[in-house]
Design a protein around this motif. Structure first.
Motif, short mmCIF file in Angstrom:
data_model
loop_
_atom_site.label_atom_id
_atom_site.label_comp_id
_atom_site.label_asym_id
_atom_site.label_seq_id
_atom_site.Cartn_x
_atom_site.Cartn_y
_atom_site.Cartn_z
N ALA A 1 0.84 -1.20 0.00
CA ALA A 1 0.00 0.00 0.00
C ALA A 1 0.87 1.24 0.00
CB ALA A 1 -0.93 -0.01 1.21
N ILE A 2 1.97 1.20 0.76
CA ILE A 2 2.89 2.35 0.76
C ILE A 2 3.52 2.53 -0.61
CG2 ILE A 2 5.02 3.25 1.78
CD1 ILE A 2 4.27 1.84 4.38
N ARG A 3 3.86 1.40 -1.25
CA ARG A 3 4.46 1.46 -2.59
C ARG A 3 3.51 2.14 -3.58
NH1 ARG A 3 6.42 -4.13 -4.96
NH2 ARG A 3 7.97 -3.82 -3.31
N GLN A 4 2.22 1.75 -3.52
CA GLN A 4 1.28 2.36 -4.48
C GLN A 4 1.04 3.82 -4.17
OE1 GLN A 4 -2.27 3.24 -3.91
NE2 GLN A 4 -1.91 3.04 -1.72
N ALA A 5 1.13 4.22 -2.88
CA ALA A 5 0.95 5.62 -2.53
C ALA A 5 2.10 6.46 -3.07
CB ALA A 5 0.84 5.76 -1.01
N VAL A 6 3.32 5.91 -3.00
CA VAL A 6 4.48 6.62 -3.56
C VAL A 6 4.32 6.74 -5.07
CG1 VAL A 6 6.97 6.50 -3.93
CG2 VAL A 6 6.02 5.91 -1.69
N ALA A 7 3.90 5.65 -5.71
CA ALA A 7 3.73 5.67 -7.17
C ALA A 7 2.65 6.67 -7.59
CB ALA A 7 3.38 4.27 -7.67
N ALA A 8 1.64 6.83 -6.77
CA ALA A 8 0.54 7.75 -7.10
C ALA A 8 0.85 9.19 -6.72
CB ALA A 8 -0.73 7.30 -6.38
N THR B 1 9.32 10.28 1.49
CA THR B 1 10.03 11.55 1.63
C THR B 1 10.76 11.68 2.96
OG1 THR B 1 8.28 12.54 0.28
CG2 THR B 1 9.71 14.05 1.48
N GLN B 2 10.13 11.21 4.04
CA GLN B 2 10.71 11.38 5.36
C GLN B 2 10.32 10.20 6.24
OE1 GLN B 2 12.57 14.27 6.97
NE2 GLN B 2 12.89 12.45 8.22
N VAL B 3 11.27 9.73 7.07
CA VAL B 3 11.00 8.67 8.04
C VAL B 3 11.28 9.23 9.44
CG1 VAL B 3 11.61 6.37 8.85
CG2 VAL B 3 11.66 6.87 6.40
N VAL B 4 10.31 9.02 10.35
CA VAL B 4 10.45 9.48 11.72
C VAL B 4 10.13 8.31 12.65
CG1 VAL B 4 9.65 11.10 13.49
CG2 VAL B 4 9.81 11.84 11.11
N GLU C 1 2.80 18.86 6.75
CA GLU C 1 3.15 19.96 5.86
C GLU C 1 4.13 19.54 4.77
OE1 GLU C 1 1.54 22.75 6.10
OE2 GLU C 1 0.51 22.07 7.92
N ILE C 2 4.62 18.30 4.84
CA ILE C 2 5.59 17.80 3.87
C ILE C 2 4.85 17.13 2.72
CG2 ILE C 2 7.52 16.22 3.50
CD1 ILE C 2 8.26 16.56 6.43
N GLY C 3 5.18 17.48 1.49
CA GLY C 3 4.55 16.86 0.35
C GLY C 3 5.03 15.42 0.14
N GLY C 4 4.20 14.61 -0.51
CA GLY C 4 4.56 13.23 -0.79
C GLY C 4 4.21 12.30 0.36
N VAL C 5 4.78 11.11 0.30
CA VAL C 5 4.50 10.08 1.31
C VAL C 5 5.54 10.14 2.41
CG1 VAL C 5 4.21 7.61 1.74
CG2 VAL C 5 3.43 8.60 -0.43
N GLY D 1 18.98 10.68 7.59
CA GLY D 1 17.89 11.64 7.69
C GLY D 1 16.74 11.20 8.57
N THR D 2 16.78 9.95 9.07
CA THR D 2 15.72 9.48 9.97
C THR D 2 15.77 10.28 11.27
OG1 THR D 2 15.88 7.23 9.09
CG2 THR D 2 14.80 7.49 11.22
N GLU D 3 14.61 10.72 11.73
CA GLU D 3 14.52 11.49 12.97
C GLU D 3 14.00 10.59 14.09
OE1 GLU D 3 12.24 15.01 12.50
OE2 GLU D 3 13.34 15.70 10.74
#
Length: 938
Positions: free
Chosen positions: A272-279, A320-323, A360-364, A342-344
């Motif tokens: 599901a995460i993969r398809q969200a990134v693709a979309a 885009t970002q991993v926390v 506020e960050i664009g993308g997944v 870049g992981t927080e």
């Protein structure tokens, strides 16, 4: 494709050949001269057999009347040879099967080209005219079959006078399966909704910032759907976020959060995460890593999974970002190199700020929330695989205001309402607490951390006289032997996680020990989280009397209500037949989920009982309080449901012998001695309640009278301030008493005066720094501490002293932990009550203290106004107005918010009381509008 079809045909032919030689079909009723037949399959066969039994028709009677019955064992492909032999000479066949017409369709194909005299009419999902007959929707039950079966038999057999005896007056039994009329009242709003376990990670992880929404998915976190968590939706496993991507382009909402459990992630959620990134969607996946497949019992995830592996995998997919957020974020200090660059990393206290930034960050983006499942923690601690935290939290009930902010912060079911002489407060259920500690964030100085020592095992009234008690139980007469003329249907209702399922299992084992037949069907749903449990227990002397496992409409012989909320639900009451079903119900108020959101939630006990009495009849409903009996005589409430089982057994509602019941409890192997004692206590409560009263310690005098209430107020306010302050209270209450007596008569219960007394006592003893100090040092807290703990204790006070904890950035002040050195200072501070309200009152000049002093004067003026304009018609509104200060609970910003709500409510009630003087107010505010807003005194 042709090769696959050919192989499939060969396999089906092989199965058919095997079935011809080794059939698992069975001709249940063979009738050489039959004209009609019935074909059943699977569970539907048992439903039909129960229908026949309930119609009081035997298989022999049907066979004599010309009815055959064939049970299909192999539903696809059906065995054709025996089916043709069964259908020989039949003019019509009724097919009864669950859901789709699998067997019926094959029969149509089998007989379609048969000669006319060998081609019976087939009815099933539709009748001969094409009208619906056996539903393909929902679950088939005897109650859903009895009407159509009875009328089908009547239609085919009534033309033959000789066959009239087959049915005779049996059609009258159809009405016994119809849904009964149930009483509707205000208790319809009381529901037992499943909830997160105490200390569940999802109590925190499913929160979203104000203005955001979240999507639900498969897992325990789905329960956020029915909480105030701005969470909605349902999607299949592995489809998390797909629905958002589908409609994101048609909405102005720029972003959503999507909850995703770690087990689901490993199963298919990462796709599901993969398809969200693709979309190119804008969405934050909150992967809730609780280290177990919690919803189905805490199994490990099927494979190797860890927080760093998830982080690397989603990073490789292009997020885009991993926390990472955790309740123990320090554990990652030495292994941060295992995570993508870049992981927080953030503590869970920063969750709100982290989510505000991610949206506020664009993308997944991905937020991995790591905290072990609370239930799994408890299991591992019992096995010694996880260190048991040393600290426990205790609520000083005298300091507690009962505002419920601790529950708002923790969403925890182990923080329970408790009734005291000073109103409803909160307490921590130490047996359920999983030591998450988030409840101490509630803005209240009543929370104390306790380390060292251990929980005190309370001794009940039986601890010193167990032998005499057992002798009394041994003198009880045994219930009359049960006469078996059919199955015995017992419905047990209760709360998930309290041992309701154990009750059914023990009864079934006892029946087995006596060579009886038994079946148990447990409906739990999310009940391991405190939801409703319905346990259908069916017993019979011979297996032939048991068919389906569910207790059907109006078929219960007895109901053992370990919880009356579940017992009064439509699902339970539909099994009750008026004038026949006996109900024994535990009337102890077990809090529902609504208690977490509403400090004044009311279970409406009387109305729940009214529902049961309406369904069964007044003389067939009996009540007892299992938890109170267990706590008083045994020291705790853990075995309350076994006590309830003993009560029901003594009343003759469990037709199994005493030795078998006791042996079944022993075979259960858990707390055997306690459970046997509890079972005996339930028996004594049912068989000789007078003996229990003799065993119990003497009760304190009842001070529920008005004079007792006033006396308690005088004593309390004298200790709070001085005798003059208490006399002011008494004078106001007596004025109300005289005015109300003049209005309503001297024999009235004086509800207005009582409301004035309770509210004024609360307002005049507002909990400033001096009062909190007094309540910690007057001896009551020490007694409460000694009642719950023993050993060398070390205390830690969670408070927000005005000089040490100040508001920042518009946020409420944060509490800090203070050591036991605080107690001597509190003792000294308590003596400062003489300064209260004077020029030298260091704390009395704050806005909050000025408001609290003003509330006393304002209330006295309001009471005088009510009394001056009191009439019989206006009395109910006056009582509601006088009771409003009881809702002005809490400390600091919480109290300000509740005062504002009470004033808004007062404006509405004053308009009802005197519409000519007070105009109709604007729309009432909600609690959310005032959360964190300081409202100054008028």
């Amino acid at each position: 494709s042709l090769r696959i079809e050919s192989r499939l045909a060969d396999k089906l032919a092989a199965v058919a050949a095997f079935a011809r030689v080794n059939t698992i079909d069975r001709e249940v009723i063979a009738s050489p001269h039959a004209t009609v037949g019935i074909v059943t399959c699977g569970k539907a066969h048992l439903d039909l057999m129960e229908v026949i039994r309930r119609l009081q028709i035997t298989p022999e009677m049907l066979g004599a009347a010309g009815v055959r019955l064939y049970k299909v064992g192999l539903s696809f492909p059906i065995e054709q040879t025996r089916m043709r032999a069964f259908a020989q000479g039949l003019r019509e066949i009724l097919v009864i099967e669950e859901k789709g017409a699998i067997v019926e369709t094959q029969l149509r194909e089998l007989f379609y080209n048969a000669p006319a005299d060998a081609r019976p009419v087939l009815v099933g999902k539709l009748d001969a005219t094409g009208a619906p007959l056996v539903s393909a929707l929902g679950e088939l039950r005897p109650s859903r079959l009895i009407d159509l079966v009875a009328h089908w038999l009547a239609a085919h057999l009534s033309h033959d006078r000789a066959n009239n005896t087959v049915l005779g007056d049996h059609l009258q039994h159809v009405r016994d399966f119809t849904s009964p009329e149930l009483l509707a009242n205000e208790a319809d709003s009381v529901k037992r909704v499943p909830y997160f376990c105490a200390g569940c990670p999802h109590n925190t992880s499913t929160k979203v910032p104000e203005g955001s929404t979240a999507r639900a998915g498969i897992g325990c976190h789905f329960m956020a759907n029915w909480m105030d968590r701005s969470t909605a939706g349902l999607i299949q496993m592995g489809g998390e976020g797909v629905d958002w991507i589908s409609h994101a382009m048609f909405t102005k909402t720029p972003h959503v959060f999507q909850n995703l459990g770690d087990g689901t992630y490993y199963h298919s959620g990462y796709l599901a995460i993969r398809q969200a990134v693709a979309a190119k969607a804008t969405i934050t996946y909150k992967i809730l890593y609780n280290d177990a497949v919690a919803m189905t019992g805490g199994q490990p995830v099927d494979g190797v999974i860890s927080v760093d592996r998830i982080a690397r995998q989603v990073e490789s997919e292009g997020v885009t970002q991993v926390v990472v957020v955790s309740d123990d974020i320090d554990q990652y200090d030495g292994i941060r190199n295992l995570f993508p660059a870049g992981t927080e990393f953030h503590d869970r206290t920063e969750l709100d700020a982290v989510q505000r930034r991610l949206r506020e960050i664009g993308g997944v983006t991905v937020l991995i929330y790591e905290q072990t499942c609370a239930a799994e923690k408890r299991r591992r601690r019992k096995k010694g695989e996880l260190v048991e935290p040393k600290k426990r939290l205790l609520i000083n009930e005298a300091v507690c205001e009962g505002c419920g902010d601790c529950t708002v912060q923790s969403n925890c079911v182990a923080v329970l309402p408790t009734e005291t002489a000073m109103g409803r407060k909160r307490k921590i259920d130490q047996t359920a607490c999983n030591k998450d500690y988030s409840c101490e964030k509630g803005f209240c100085p009543s929370f104390v951390g306790v380390t060292g020592g251990k929980l005190r095992k309370k001794s009940g009234a039986l601890s010193a006289g167990k032998a005499a008690f057992l002798a009394r139980v041994g003198e009880l007469p045994l219930p009359e032997p049960h006469v078996w003329d059919g199955p015995w249907d017992l419905l047990v209702t209760g709360v998930g996680g309290t041992g309701v399922v154990t009750v059914g299992a023990v009864i079934a084992m006892a029946a087995h020990l006596e060579a009886k037949s038994a079946s148990v069907l447990d409906f739990m749903g999310f009940a391991q989280k405190g939801g409703s449990v319905l346990s259908f227990v069916r017993l019979a002397d011979v297996p032939e009397r048991l068919n389906q496992v569910r207790i059907d409409t109006q078929q219960a012989d007895a109901v053992l209500a370990c919880d009356m909320v579940v017992a009064a639900s439509p699902e339970a009451l539909q099994t009750v037949r008026h004038g026949r079903t006996r109900i024994v119900t535990n009337v102890h108020e077990i809090p529902v989920a609504e208690s977490l959101k509403n400090p004044d939630a009311n279970l409406k006990t009387d109305l729940l009982l009214a529902k049961m009495r309406f369904a069964a009849g007044d003389d067939l409903v009996e009540t007892f309080d299992a938890q109170s009996l267990a706590e008083e005589f045994l020291g705790d409430t853990i075995t309350a449901n076994i006590l309830a089982m003993g009560f029901a057994w003594q009343r003759g509602l469990i037709p199994v012998g005493l030795p078998a019941m006791q042996r079944a409890i022993q075979l259960n192997g858990v707390a055997v001695e306690s459970n046997l004692l509890s079972f005996a206590l339930g028996r004594l409560a049912a068989g000789n309640p007078a003996a229990l009263r003799e065993e119990a310690a003497a009760k304190t005098a009842n001070d529920d009278t008005l004079d007792g209430l006033i006396a308690r107020g005088i004593a309390h306010l004298t200790s709070y301030q001085n005798a003059a302050w208490a006399q002011r209270f008494e004078a106001s209450v007596r004025r109300a008493q005289h005015a109300e007596q003049a209005c309503a008569g001297s024999d009235a219960t004086l509800p207005l005066t009582r409301a004035v007394a309770r509210s004024l006592m609360k307002l005049m003893s507002y909990k400033d720094e001096y009062e909190v100090a007094r309540l910690y040092t007057d001896g009551s807290f020490q007694r409460q501490l000694a009642d719950q703990f023993e050993g060398a204790l070390k205390l830690e006070f969670h408070m927000a002293p005005p000089l040490l904890a100040r508001p920042k950035n518009g946020q409420p002040p944060k509490k800090i932990a203070l050591g036991a050195w605080l107690l001597p200072l509190l003792k000294l501070l308590a003596k400062g009550k003489a300064l209260r309200g004077g020029v030298f009152d260091l704390f009395g000049h704050t806005e909050e203290r000025r408001m609290e002093r003003g509330l006393v004067t304002q209330f006295e003026c309001r009471v005088d106004e009510l009394l001056a304009n009191l009439t019989t018609d206006r009395l109910p509104s006056a009582v509601q107005i006088a009771a409003l200060p009881m809702s002005m609970r809490g400390y600091g910003h919480v109290r300000h918010a509740n005062v504002a709500l009470a004033r808004a409510r007062e404006a509405e009630l004053l308009h009802r009381f005197m519409p000519d003087r007070y105009p109709k107010p604007m729309t009432s505010p909600t609690a959310g509008q005032f959360r964190g807003i300081a409202v100054v005194s008028r």
